[in-house]
Design an enzyme around this catalytic site. Structure first.
Site, mmCIF file in Angstrom:
data_model
loop_
_atom_site.group_PDB
_atom_site.id
_atom_site.type_symbol
_atom_site.label_atom_id
_atom_site.label_comp_id
_atom_site.label_asym_id
_atom_site.label_seq_id
_atom_site.Cartn_x
_atom_site.Cartn_y
_atom_site.Cartn_z
ATOM 1 N N ASP A 129 0.835 -1.155 0.048
ATOM 2 C CA ASP A 129 0.018 -0.128 -0.029
ATOM 3 C C ASP A 129 0.988 1.404 -0.056
ATOM 4 O OD1 ASP A 129 -2.679 1.412 0.578
ATOM 5 O OD2 ASP A 129 -1.571 1.895 2.535
ATOM 6 N N GLU A 147 1.660 -0.449 -4.916
ATOM 7 C CA GLU A 147 0.595 0.677 -5.348
ATOM 8 C C GLU A 147 1.796 1.832 -5.454
ATOM 9 O OE1 GLU A 147 -3.370 2.445 -3.736
ATOM 10 O OE2 GLU A 147 -1.749 2.222 -2.230
#
Length: 721
Positions: free
Chosen positions: A354, A390
């Site tokens: 993330d 990401e």
């Protein structure tokens, strides 16, 4: 173990050793080691089995460099022991120092949580007015989590990593709780748990669909923010970690570690990989007004990035209040230790990071050669795991798609936007759509990476589902209690004429066709496809594009919809069979538009409806709504030679379009694989009667020449129903 009956009067910690960090059961006792640079004293605090009553505090007498360590022999030191730390030292937030012995701290290396967490003022390290720079002296132990010592022993049997090559990978993003909470085939006690995901009925759906890899939304132990708790909401997604090594207990019936391992073993037995969505960029301790739960009290200035000119404040490149300091060697070591633990002990197959740009920042700037990336590459146990970024954070220069190092794949949001915009009929997107369909060479080729560096998706957990992309023009996040201000507005969606639910059969048909169009595009594109759980049967979140706080039927998968959408499930399943049997759909090299000797067509040709190849004028025509894509090397014969052609015809306009077809291979004819506008027509293997194929409005057609190998014919119903 019942520590309440233990006489602690003569107990003290033996010296122990500084490695490994955390609490390690050796068979003869437990070794504790914790990193802190500025502490003056650290105590090991022991609790009863439930983690509710503190029984004794034992001071660490040994320190090697900045690692404090001690050993607690058996029988007191053993699996099941519940513990925490108290760290004493200077308290001066102005200089980033937040040591406070009144706060019970969770071991950042905790493998299993004990007790419960309750929001309470005593969790704050500072007094009510933080500007006074005075510590809060109230004991936080009754309200914070504790750690439980575990024994790593588990019968893995013959478990082996499925080791699916990138080119064969099909990722399926799911939420552990939401995926099985409403599943009728899972026993009620197991619904919403790791064991629920391990249930044979659940795994059967995944394998039949053609999934090779599940990507689990965060399962590292996390907290619900106080602001959500006060509203009666929950952090459902889990992007608010408190213990990176510990599996989230709310997805377990009893022992989260054992049940997580059981889940992985069952998925591996079915040939399915397990990737974790990991959140190493921030923690649940938030900004300078947040609680002191773990890292903040252990060594605030080491673990977090602080403002240089004002160390009392945190740099916030995550939108969550703080940013983990990957520039510090101790932080990088802890994260790599954590990755190694999940791979070696929990048998996971990879990680999706993330806000991964945080991990690549050094001195505020993103670097492809950042120390963290180098250390991961050098770690032998991580050499063959899947690494997915990401590729952004919210800081300056935060968007880094295409800049991660070799060995990493990246979520390609430009693919999502290109596919959605194209099928919505946006002007001037033809060239961008073609680039995304062909594998995004503009992003990855220059650094020597392959099409498989791009993770393509139509929908993910963040944003509209695939169905909602066809049913809502605008977000509808009222249930989040933020007056619909949260969530992004760049949805690239089209409601097909009515906002939300409708009984109009024409609009229902158009929406289903649009889903098939986007799914066909995704699964015929170069790169690694990722499906969002439930999109295969048109799952809806009722227009909520930011359901992070909705632990209810807005987010849970409604399995009752699956039988009603059996045709869509079969459509996706057949496309995945086709992708598996057509190597030219998942290449290791980029399409070049080149013609090889002994081939009838280029590896890819971009066609005008008239049958000719597109010109510069065609590419730059803002009104262009139609595209033909000829994959000239789709299939592989028994000798490894690529042959057999696929022709993908797309029409995003409001009118039918006649495509003049290129010549099929000598002596062959074009036949339908599918037509998204003729879904209910059962006409398998229909050969085109002429050199023209009419493509209906808002639909796509896939044709194959009759040189397609018989093994593919046997596995595919060429006109899907």
């Amino acid at each position: 173990m019942n520590t309440l009956s233990t006489d602690y009067s003569s107990i003290s910690l033996q010296p122990g050793v500084p490695v490994p960090l955390g609490a390690t059961w050796t068979g003869e006792g437990v070794n504790f080691a914790v990193y802190s640079t500025g502490a003056s004293r650290i105590e090991l605090c022991l609790f009863d089995e439930q983690g509710g009553h503190e029984t004794v505090r034992l001071e660490f007498a040994e320190r090697t460099d900045n690692i404090w360590h001690g050993f607690l022999p058996a029988p007191l030191g053993g699996p099941g022991l519940v513990y925490g730390f108290r760290v004493y030292g200077p308290y001066d937030p102005t200089y980033g120092l937040r040591y406070n012995g009144a706060k019970l701290l969770l071991d950042p290396y905790a493998r299993l949580l004990a007790g419960s967490f309750t929001w309470h003022p005593s969790l704050m390290g500072h007094q009510e007015d933080p500007q006074q720079n005075l510590p809060d002296v109230n004991d936080s132990a009754p309200y914070n989590y504790k750690a439980r010592v575990i024994d790593d022993a588990f019968d893995w049997g013959e478990d082996r990593p499925p080791a699916v090559p990138w080119r064969d990978t099909v990722i399926y993003e799911l939420h552990v709780k939401g995926y099985t909470k409403l599943h009728p085939g899972v026993p009620e006690r197991e619904r919403g748990t790791y064991l629920g995901l391990a249930h044979p009925d659940v795994i059967a759906h995944l394998t039949r669909l053609g999934v090779t890899t599940v990507e689990l939304m965060p399962v590292q132990a996390f907290l619900t923010e106080q602001v959500l708790s006060d509203k009666g909401l929950a952090n459902y997604w889990g992007y608010n970690p408190i213990a990176w090594f510990a599996p989230e207990q709310r997805y377990a019936i009893d022992d989260a570690v054992i049940e997580f391992k059981t889940m992985v073993k069952a998925l591996h037995a079915a040939g399915i990989e397990v990737i974790l969505d990991v959140v190493f960029n921030h923690t649940a301790e938030g900004n300078e007004f947040g609680p002191t739960l773990s890292l903040r009290g252990l060594d605030n200035a080491t673990y977090y990035k602080l403002e240089t000119s004002s160390p009392g404040h945190y740099i916030n490149r995550t939108g969550c209040g703080n940013t983990v300091a990957f520039g510090h060697h101790a932080v990088r070591r802890m994260v790599i230790d954590c990755m190694r633990y999940w791979v070696e002990e929990m048998h996971v197959d990879g990680f999706r990071f993330d806000l991964a740009a945080v991990q690549g920042r050094e001195n505020g700037r993103f670097r492809t050669d950042a120390a963290f990336f180098k250390q991961v590459a050098a770690e032998s146990s991580l050499r063959y795991v899947k690494l997915i970024a990401e590729p952004w954070d919210i800081g300056a220069d935060g968007y880094q798609l295409g800049r991660f190092p070799p060995g990493w794949a990246e979520w390609n949001d430009l693919y999502r936007d290109g596919a959605r915009g194209f099928w919505r009929g946006n002007p001037g997107v033809l060239g961008n759509f073609a680039e995304r369909f062909a594998g995004s060479s503009d992003l990855f080729r220059a650094s020597g990476r392959r099409p498989t560096a791009g993770i393509n998706y139509i929908a993910c957990h963040d944003g509209f589902t695939a169905y909602d992309t066809t049913a809502y023009n605008d977000k509808h996040n009222e249930a989040n209690l933020e007056d619909n201000r949260d969530g992004h507005n760049h949805n690239l969606s089209w409601n097909c004429g009515v906002e939300g639910p409708t009984t109009d059969p024409g609009i229902i048909d158009l929406r289903e066709r649009q889903i098939r169009n986007m799914m066909a595009t995704l699964l015929l594109s170069q790169g690694v496809p990722m499906l969002l759980a439930g999109d295969e049967f048109a799952r809806t979140q009722h227009g909520n594009n930011n359901a992070y706080c909705q632990d209810n039927d807005i987010s849970w998968i409604d399995w009752s919809a699956a039988p009603q959408r059996a045709g869509l499930i079969e459509f996706i399943r057949q496309l995945l069979i086709l992708r598996q049997r057509a190597p030219g759909l998942s290449r290791d090299t980029f399409l070049k538009g080149s013609l090889k000797q002994d081939h009838d067509h280029k590896d890819v040709s971009w066609l005008h409806p008239s049958g000719r190849e597109l010109t510069d004028a065609d590419w730059n025509d803002p009104h262009a709504r139609v595209l033909g894509i000829l994959n000239g090397h789709a299939f592989c014969d028994p000798h490894g030679t690529l042959n057999g052609h696929l022709l993908f015809l797309c029409n995003t306009s409001d009118e039918p379009v006649d495509f003049h077809l290129p010549e099929a291979k000598t002596g062959m004819q074009w036949q339908f694989v599918f037509d998204t506008a003729r879904w209910q027509v059962n006409d398998p293997g229909r050969v085109l009667p002429s050199e023209i194929c009419t493509v209906s409005p808002h639909s796509c057609v896939l044709l194959a020449d009759s040189d397609v190998p018989s093994s593919v014919h046997c596995g595919l119903a060429l006109t899907l129903k």
